[in-house]
Design a protein around this motif. Structure first.
Motif, PDB file in Angstrom:
ATOM      1  N   ASN A 295      -7.825  12.238  15.114  1.00 57.51           N
ATOM      2  CA  ASN A 295      -8.618  13.383  14.643  1.00 57.51           C
ATOM      3  C   ASN A 295      -9.368  13.080  13.347  1.00 57.51           C
ATOM      4  O   ASN A 295     -10.032  13.948  12.794  1.00 57.51           O
ATOM      5  N   GLY A 296      -9.212  11.858  12.845  1.00 61.51           N
ATOM      6  CA  GLY A 296      -9.941  11.441  11.654  1.00 61.51           C
ATOM      7  C   GLY A 296      -9.345  11.892  10.344  1.00 61.51           C
ATOM      8  O   GLY A 296      -9.851  11.524   9.275  1.00 61.51           O
ATOM      9  N   GLU A 297      -8.256  12.679  10.389  1.00 61.11           N
ATOM     10  CA  GLU A 297      -7.675  13.215   9.163  1.00 61.11           C
ATOM     11  C   GLU A 297      -6.199  12.852   9.004  1.00 61.11           C
ATOM     12  O   GLU A 297      -5.783  12.403   7.953  1.00 61.11           O
ATOM     13  N   TYR A 298      -5.416  13.072  10.026  1.00 64.98           N
ATOM     14  CA  TYR A 298      -3.984  12.818   9.917  1.00 64.98           C
ATOM     15  C   TYR A 298      -3.388  12.614  11.306  1.00 64.98           C
ATOM     16  O   TYR A 298      -3.926  13.086  12.313  1.00 64.98           O
ATOM     17  N   TRP A 299      -2.289  11.897  11.341  1.00 64.13           N
ATOM     18  CA  TRP A 299      -1.564  11.698  12.590  1.00 64.13           C
ATOM     19  C   TRP A 299      -0.739  12.936  12.904  1.00 64.13           C
ATOM     20  O   TRP A 299      -0.001  13.437  12.059  1.00 64.13           O
ATOM     21  N   LEU A 300      -0.842  13.413  14.134  1.00 61.66           N
ATOM     22  CA  LEU A 300       0.055  14.446  14.609  1.00 61.66           C
ATOM     23  C   LEU A 300       1.424  13.830  14.844  1.00 61.66           C
ATOM     24  O   LEU A 300       1.535  12.675  15.277  1.00 61.66           O
ATOM     25  N   TRP A 301       2.474  14.604  14.547  1.00 59.97           N
ATOM     26  CA  TRP A 301       3.833  14.063  14.649  1.00 59.97           C
ATOM     27  C   TRP A 301       4.095  13.482  16.030  1.00 59.97           C
ATOM     28  O   TRP A 301       4.613  12.367  16.169  1.00 59.97           O
ATOM     29  N   GLU A 302       3.731  14.219  17.086  1.00 59.60           N
ATOM     30  CA  GLU A 302       4.035  13.766  18.438  1.00 59.60           C
ATOM     31  C   GLU A 302       3.267  12.507  18.806  1.00 59.60           C
ATOM     32  O   GLU A 302       3.778  11.646  19.538  1.00 59.60           O
ATOM     33  N   GLU A 303       2.060  12.368  18.273  1.00 59.71           N
ATOM     34  CA  GLU A 303       1.278  11.167  18.544  1.00 59.71           C
ATOM     35  C   GLU A 303       1.868   9.957  17.821  1.00 59.71           C
ATOM     36  O   GLU A 303       1.948   8.859  18.391  1.00 59.71           O
ATOM     37  N   ALA A 304       2.280  10.166  16.570  1.00 61.95           N
ATOM     38  CA  ALA A 304       2.883   9.071  15.813  1.00 61.95           C
ATOM     39  C   ALA A 304       4.199   8.633  16.451  1.00 61.95           C
ATOM     40  O   ALA A 304       4.490   7.442  16.557  1.00 61.95           O
ATOM     41  N   TYR A 305       4.977   9.603  16.888  1.00 61.06           N
ATOM     42  CA  TYR A 305       6.264   9.300  17.526  1.00 61.06           C
ATOM     43  C   TYR A 305       6.060   8.534  18.822  1.00 61.06           C
ATOM     44  O   TYR A 305       6.718   7.517  19.076  1.00 61.06           O
ATOM     45  N   ALA A 306       5.144   9.007  19.660  1.00 60.64           N
ATOM     46  CA  ALA A 306       4.930   8.397  20.967  1.00 60.64           C
ATOM     47  C   ALA A 306       4.367   6.983  20.862  1.00 60.64           C
ATOM     48  O   ALA A 306       4.701   6.108  21.664  1.00 60.64           O
ATOM     49  N   SER A 307       3.542   6.741  19.851  1.00 55.55           N
ATOM     50  CA  SER A 307       2.894   5.427  19.727  1.00 55.55           C
ATOM     51  C   SER A 307       3.768   4.404  19.010  1.00 55.55           C
ATOM     52  O   SER A 307       3.515   3.206  19.103  1.00 55.55           O
ATOM     53  N   GLY A 308       4.798   4.873  18.294  1.00 53.71           N
ATOM     54  CA  GLY A 308       5.606   3.933  17.514  1.00 53.71           C
ATOM     55  C   GLY A 308       4.795   3.294  16.408  1.00 53.71           C
ATOM     56  O   GLY A 308       4.948   2.116  16.096  1.00 53.71           O
ATOM     57  N   VAL A 309       3.935   4.096  15.775  1.00 53.33           N
ATOM     58  CA  VAL A 309       2.992   3.571  14.798  1.00 53.33           C
ATOM     59  C   VAL A 309       3.683   3.087  13.516  1.00 53.33           C
ATOM     60  O   VAL A 309       3.152   2.246  12.796  1.00 53.33           O
ATOM     61  N   CYS A 310       4.890   3.611  13.243  1.00 52.41           N
ATOM     62  CA  CYS A 310       5.590   3.212  12.032  1.00 52.41           C
ATOM     63  C   CYS A 310       7.084   3.485  12.192  1.00 52.41           C
ATOM     64  O   CYS A 310       7.514   4.130  13.141  1.00 52.41           O
TER      65      CYS A 310
ATOM     66  N   LEU B 201       0.869  -1.169   0.000  1.00 57.49           N
ATOM     67  CA  LEU B 201       0.000   0.000   0.000  1.00 57.49           C
ATOM     68  C   LEU B 201       0.904   1.215   0.000  1.00 57.49           C
ATOM     69  O   LEU B 201       1.495   1.575   1.019  1.00 57.49           O
ATOM     70  N   LEU B 202       1.077   1.798  -1.163  1.00 60.50           N
ATOM     71  CA  LEU B 202       1.949   2.957  -1.321  1.00 60.50           C
ATOM     72  C   LEU B 202       1.164   4.198  -0.932  1.00 60.50           C
ATOM     73  O   LEU B 202       0.207   4.572  -1.600  1.00 60.50           O
ATOM     74  N   LEU B 203       1.562   4.800   0.179  1.00 58.38           N
ATOM     75  CA  LEU B 203       0.821   5.921   0.731  1.00 58.38           C
ATOM     76  C   LEU B 203       1.359   7.222   0.154  1.00 58.38           C
ATOM     77  O   LEU B 203       2.422   7.676   0.530  1.00 58.38           O
ATOM     78  N   LEU B 204       0.621   7.808  -0.744  1.00 64.28           N
ATOM     79  CA  LEU B 204       1.101   8.998  -1.438  1.00 64.28           C
ATOM     80  C   LEU B 204       0.771  10.254  -0.645  1.00 64.28           C
ATOM     81  O   LEU B 204       0.109  11.163  -1.111  1.00 64.28           O
ATOM     82  N   SER B 205       1.241  10.275   0.590  1.00 64.67           N
ATOM     83  CA  SER B 205       0.954  11.409   1.468  1.00 64.67           C
ATOM     84  C   SER B 205       2.235  12.108   1.886  1.00 64.67           C
ATOM     85  O   SER B 205       2.230  12.931   2.790  1.00 64.67           O
ATOM     86  N   LEU B 206       3.333  11.797   1.224  1.00 65.53           N
ATOM     87  CA  LEU B 206       4.608  12.467   1.455  1.00 65.53           C
ATOM     88  C   LEU B 206       4.998  12.487   2.925  1.00 65.53           C
ATOM     89  O   LEU B 206       5.281  13.513   3.516  1.00 65.53           O
ATOM     90  N   CYS B 207       5.025  11.293   3.525  1.00 66.98           N
ATOM     91  CA  CYS B 207       5.534  11.099   4.876  1.00 66.98           C
ATOM     92  C   CYS B 207       4.749  11.821   5.955  1.00 66.98           C
ATOM     93  O   CYS B 207       5.282  12.166   6.998  1.00 66.98           O
ATOM     94  N   VAL B 208       3.475  12.052   5.718  1.00 69.23           N
ATOM     95  CA  VAL B 208       2.556  12.382   6.797  1.00 69.23           C
ATOM     96  C   VAL B 208       1.768  11.104   7.019  1.00 69.23           C
ATOM     97  O   VAL B 208       0.816  10.829   6.298  1.00 69.23           O
ATOM     98  N   PRO B 209       2.193  10.250   7.958  1.00 70.52           N
ATOM     99  CA  PRO B 209       1.673   8.890   8.014  1.00 70.52           C
ATOM    100  C   PRO B 209       0.157   8.817   8.033  1.00 70.52           C
ATOM    101  O   PRO B 209      -0.488   9.433   8.871  1.00 70.52           O
ATOM    102  N   PHE B 210      -0.402   8.100   7.077  1.00 70.27           N
ATOM    103  CA  PHE B 210      -1.802   7.738   7.045  1.00 70.27           C
ATOM    104  C   PHE B 210      -2.722   8.943   6.961  1.00 70.27           C
ATOM    105  O   PHE B 210      -3.821   8.937   7.477  1.00 70.27           O
ATOM    106  N   ALA B 211      -2.249  10.004   6.339  1.00 63.19           N
ATOM    107  CA  ALA B 211      -3.103  11.166   6.127  1.00 63.19           C
ATOM    108  C   ALA B 211      -4.195  10.810   5.128  1.00 63.19           C
ATOM    109  O   ALA B 211      -4.147   9.785   4.466  1.00 63.19           O
ATOM    110  N   SER B 212      -5.160  11.677   5.009  1.00 61.83           N
ATOM    111  CA  SER B 212      -6.256  11.404   4.077  1.00 61.83           C
ATOM    112  C   SER B 212      -5.791  11.782   2.674  1.00 61.83           C
ATOM    113  O   SER B 212      -6.245  12.730   2.069  1.00 61.83           O
ATOM    114  N   ALA B 213      -4.836  11.030   2.171  1.00 61.88           N
ATOM    115  CA  ALA B 213      -4.275  11.282   0.851  1.00 61.88           C
ATOM    116  C   ALA B 213      -4.523  10.076  -0.044  1.00 61.88           C
ATOM    117  O   ALA B 213      -4.980   9.038   0.408  1.00 61.88           O
TER     118      ALA B 213
END
Length: 220
Positions: free
Chosen positions: A131-146, A12-24
């Protein structure tokens, strides 16, 4: 999700330019199993990869304030032990990339490849941002989502440098990166062991098999 062809796993190539799992826009593509093991040297051999996406064919997105129209190509493949990928992108001379955090020149401020990898199907419900739209950097970092990292060819020293942002993929056994800059192009080539496709957030370790799905996002 489309069925995978024989000897392929789905990426799954996420074309959101490294904003993980954004609505892109997202693209599900079949990654072929390789018959020849690529040499990780920053050169894309004709017998090593198949080009899976290109900017010219509309398979990659451009987000830039520049009026320049670059060329960009994405290649990938896999075998029992590793996932391999390469990105070839226009380099407007001179090639300029280095890391000097103390001076405020971060690794991604010059010519670079920033990438994020989800060792799981990123369309799963648990990967949807709060937030239903995009991961905030600090949330993604803290959760280790990727995993997220940036790789450069240092224009000062000629060395290949990788800096991890989320987790520490580059420190995993089997990780290898190579970069070259020549003839108007930068090439970034990487090998990642499937044994490293594991995060606490994902839970169960990734199984490299036909039909398996994982996520990759990159910005070059």
């Amino acid at each position: 999700m489309k069925r995978c062809s024989a000897c392929a796993m789905a990426l799954l190539l996420l074309l959101s330019l490294c904003v993980p799992f954004a609505s892109a826009e997202e693209a599900v593509i079949d990654v072929p199993r390789l018959e020849t093991t690529p040499v990780i040297d920053g050169a894309i051999g004709a017998d090593e990869y198949v080009c899976l996406r290109s900017y010219a064919e509309g398979g990659l997105s451009l987000v830039s304030g520049s009026s320049r129209q670059p060329s960009a190509y994405f290649y990938a493949g896999w075998d029992d032990d590793y996932f391999y990928f390469a990105v070839k992108v226009s380099c407007y001379a001179p090639h300029s990339s280095y890391q000097d955090d103390e001076a405020g020149h971060y690794i991604f401020n010059g010519h670079s490849l920033m990438a994020a990898l989800v060792p799981d199907d990123p369309s799963a419900a648990k990967y949807q941002p709060a937030n239903g739209e995009y991961w905030l950097w600090e949330e993604a970092y803290a959760s280790g989502v990727c995993f997220e990292w940036t790789t450069i060819l240092d224009s000062r020293t000629g060395s290949v440098v990788t800096d991890d942002h989320f987790l520490a993929l580059s420190e995993s056994e089997g990780f290898l990166a190579a970069c070259t800059s020549a003839d108007g192009y930068d090439v970034y080539e990487m090998r990642i062991a499937f044994s490293a496709f594991s995060t606490e957030f994902a839970g169960a370790p990734f199984q490299a098999e036909l039909g398996a799905v994982f996520g990759l996002d990159f910005n070059a």
